[in-house]
Design an enzyme around this catalytic site. Structure first.
Site, PDB file in Angstrom:
ATOM      1  N   LYS A  40       0.843  -1.197   0.000  1.00  0.00           N
ATOM      2  CA  LYS A  40       0.000   0.000   0.000  1.00  0.00           C
ATOM      3  C   LYS A  40       0.880   1.250   0.000  1.00  0.00           C
ATOM      4  O   LYS A  40       2.096   1.172   0.199  1.00  0.00           O
ATOM      5  CB  LYS A  40      -0.923  -0.005   1.215  1.00  0.00           C
ATOM      6  CG  LYS A  40      -0.195   0.018   2.550  1.00  0.00           C
ATOM      7  CD  LYS A  40      -1.165  -0.033   3.714  1.00  0.00           C
ATOM      8  CE  LYS A  40      -0.417  -0.025   5.047  1.00  0.00           C
ATOM      9  NZ  LYS A  40      -1.333   0.014   6.205  1.00  0.00           N
ATOM     10  N   TYR A 269      15.049  31.890   3.689  1.00  0.00           N
ATOM     11  CA  TYR A 269      13.958  32.767   4.123  1.00  0.00           C
ATOM     12  C   TYR A 269      14.052  33.078   5.610  1.00  0.00           C
ATOM     13  O   TYR A 269      14.275  32.210   6.439  1.00  0.00           O
ATOM     14  CB  TYR A 269      12.604  32.112   3.838  1.00  0.00           C
ATOM     15  CG  TYR A 269      12.282  31.987   2.378  1.00  0.00           C
ATOM     16  CD1 TYR A 269      12.019  33.117   1.602  1.00  0.00           C
ATOM     17  CD2 TYR A 269      12.234  30.735   1.766  1.00  0.00           C
ATOM     18  CE1 TYR A 269      11.711  33.002   0.257  1.00  0.00           C
ATOM     19  CE2 TYR A 269      11.932  30.605   0.415  1.00  0.00           C
ATOM     20  CZ  TYR A 269      11.673  31.741  -0.329  1.00  0.00           C
ATOM     21  OH  TYR A 269      11.371  31.625  -1.666  1.00  0.00           O
TER      22      TYR A 269
END
Length: 388
Positions: A40, A269
């Site tokens: 999965k 940033y």
């Protein structure tokens, strides 16, 4: 073979997948055991198709996924092995499941009643009955609900009760009190289910932790998930594993820029990192859009370059991030974010620990902007680039 044009990629060692499957099956060499490879979440981020092929090659006899689309993708890729969908599939899709020979999980009488109205007399829908013995997620929890479902299944030949299963909540912990309670419940309910005398082919309760730690608690199938990828179910039971797991996933990049900055210069940033002296700063073309989340910015993480550790500095950007290099390096030099470099290693467990999460999550969140390169016997056998 597909190509990719960016300098960040994942390497998946299919030999590692096969080795882990082979070693797991050896634990059961003296009795019948079917290994269900859990693929999965696109094979826990490794690639469901390629992992399925490797697991089947090594001896797995069944595959499992979370929802119907994942199963259909495997069929579309030409994989013919039995597939169990472990989550809910809408009753309106039963004909699609029959057409593609996909086994469904059942745990609701209402679902059975809705499904039967969509089945024809000669249809055979393979199902596994899910029991909730203590996970509290999905599954039948009360004896009267089990009875209602079993009566319905037994009275409708369209349903083939191929399997019965449960899932352990604490099989990866040292304290086994709750695990034993779940085992007891499962055994009791299984004995009750056998009163209907239906030919149940598979009984499975073990996940990776239970399958490896307690072979005697497993029936004739166990679900091999996280350990198949070479990752321990939890750090606290690593010393109890019967064989060393081989990690299959590596994450690598190449320096896209190198510059020497003087003392007092801000990085990224917010200028949250300021150089403490003259420093070599390298830029990597990987960021949070690739699954390398911003929390790496202040979690004390490192990469490996030529076997030496280099810390992340400044905030992780959407597509890029920066590291402080131990010395001058060249643009194009390889950097390892997860995996080995010159005898040194950054494991998935290390990355998970610094992010305060579990190793399962790390490969799952590395996005499909990042191409996967598949290796066998040290050679590239395929490349998967989902952008092209």
């Amino acid at each position: 073979m597909e190509h990719f044009y960016r300098d960040t990629w994942v390497e998946v060692d299919l030999d590692a997948i096969e080795q882990n499957v082979t070693n797991a099956l050896r634990l059961y060499k003296d009795r019948e055991m079917n290994l269900m490879a859990v693929v999965k979440a696109n094979g826990y981020g490794h690639g469901a198709v390629e992992v399925s092929q490797a697991a089947l090659r090594a001896g797995a006899s069944y595959l499992s996924v979370a929802f119907l689309d994942e199963a259909l993708a495997l069929r579309k890729a030409g994989i013919d092995a039995p597939i169990l969908v472990m989550g809910l599939v809408g009753a309106e899709h039963v004909q699609l499941a029959i057409k593609h020979r996909i086994t469904l999980t059942v745990y609701q009488l209402d679902w059975l009643e809705q499904a039967i109205s969509r089945l024809h007399t000669r249809d055979k829908l393979a199902i596994h009955l899910k029991l909730d013995t203590g996970m509290g997620r999905i599954g039948l929890r009360r004896k009267e609900d089990i009875r209602s479902c079993m009566d319905f299944i037994a009275s409708h030949e369209c349903f083939e009760l191929e399997g019965v299963f449960t899932h352990f909540a604490t099989a990866d912990e040292k304290d086994l009190t709750y695990f034993k309670k779940q085992c007891q419940r499962f055994n009791q309910w299984l004995e009750y289910i056998r009163e209907w005398q239906l030919p149940i082919r598979y009984v499975h309760c073990g996940n990776s932790a239970a399958g490896l730690r307690f072979p005697e608690k497993n029936f004739n199938m166990f679900r091999f998930g996280i350990a198949m990828y070479g990752l321990t179910p939890s750090p606290e039971i690593t010393d109890e594993l019967p064989f060393p797991l081989k990690q299959a996933f590596s994450l690598k990049s190449r320096l896209s820029n190198v510059k020497k900055l003087p003392k007092g210069e801000g990085i990224s940033y917010g200028a949250t990192y300021v150089t403490e002296g003259a420093e070599w700063i390298g830029t990597l073309p990987i960021g949070y859009a690739d699954g390398w989340i911003r929390h790496h910015s202040n979690a004390g993480g490192h990469v490996l370059i030529d076997g030496k550790r280099a810390p992340f500095v400044g905030r992780i950007c959407m597509d890029q991030c920066m590291i402080r290099l131990p010395k001058k390096h060249s643009i194009g030099d390889t950097v390892t974010l997860i995996g080995e470099s010159d005898g040194k290693q950054i494991t998935m467990d290390e990355v998970a620990k610094r992010l305060n999460t579990i190793n399962y999550e790390i490969p799952c969140v590395i996005s499909w902007r990042v191409p996967r390169i598949y290796f066998r016997d040290g050679q590239i056998i395929s490349v998967k680039n989902n952008l092209l």
